[in-house]
Design an enzyme around this catalytic site. Structure first.
Site, short mmCIF file in Angstrom:
data_model
loop_
_atom_site.label_atom_id
_atom_site.label_comp_id
_atom_site.label_asym_id
_atom_site.label_seq_id
_atom_site.Cartn_x
_atom_site.Cartn_y
_atom_site.Cartn_z
N THR A 79 136.19 35.72 63.43
CA THR A 79 135.10 34.77 63.34
C THR A 79 135.70 33.40 63.05
OG1 THR A 79 134.80 34.96 60.94
CG2 THR A 79 133.56 36.50 62.32
N CYS A 80 135.03 32.38 63.51
CA CYS A 80 135.40 31.02 63.14
C CYS A 80 135.06 30.86 61.66
CB CYS A 80 134.62 30.01 63.98
SG CYS A 80 134.85 28.31 63.43
N VAL A 81 136.05 30.58 60.85
CA VAL A 81 135.85 30.54 59.41
C VAL A 81 134.86 29.45 59.02
CG1 VAL A 81 137.86 29.08 58.92
CG2 VAL A 81 136.98 30.63 57.16
N ALA A 84 131.38 30.55 60.01
CA ALA A 84 130.97 31.68 59.18
C ALA A 84 130.56 31.22 57.78
CB ALA A 84 132.09 32.71 59.11
#
EC number: 2.8.1.-
Length: 130
Positions: A79-81, A84
């Site tokens: 996931t794109c931190v 997220a």
């Protein structure tokens, strides 16, 4: 000729067909003998990685399906931190860093930055976005 795919999922687990279509595409690609190295969940797609998703018994559990597919085929789920964190999908490292008492990133998912995705994209034969 076998191709290496990367997928980018922008749609949430529910409320959109994007994740389900991406999953069906992934199954078809693998059935045809190709490989998928990474599925990157971006924007609303990061919601696929929440361990707090509890669909009804008669509904598809898309998060579990992603987890099972990744385990069977050695696929990275990232996931794109930043996306997220903005949406309340928090990994253990981020929870510790921000002194939060809990985290909810589902098992099998990792959080990463867009730089990692950009580097990985150079290694794929095809990238498909949903």
């Amino acid at each position: 000729m076998s191709l290496v795919y990367g997928l980018v999922v922008n749609g949430p687990a529910y409320g959109s067909q994007a994740s389900r279509k991406a999953f069906q595409f992934a199954e078809a690609v693998l059935t045809e003998g190709h490989s998928i190295k990474k599925v990157f969940f971006y924007q609303e797609g990061v919601l696929n990685a929440s361990s707090l998703i509890l669909p009804a018994n008669d509904e598809v559990d898309i998060t579990k399906q992603w987890q099972d597919l990744a385990q069977r085929h050695d696929i990275e789920l990232e996931t794109c931190v930043a996306a997220a964190l903005r949406r309340g999908v928090i990994g253990e490292d981020e929870a510790n860093q921000h002194q939060l008492k809990q985290h909810n990133l589902a098992v099998g998912f990792q959080q990463a930055g867009l730089g990692g995705l950009t580097t990985a994209l150079l290694k794929f034969d095809r990238v498909v976005q949903f």
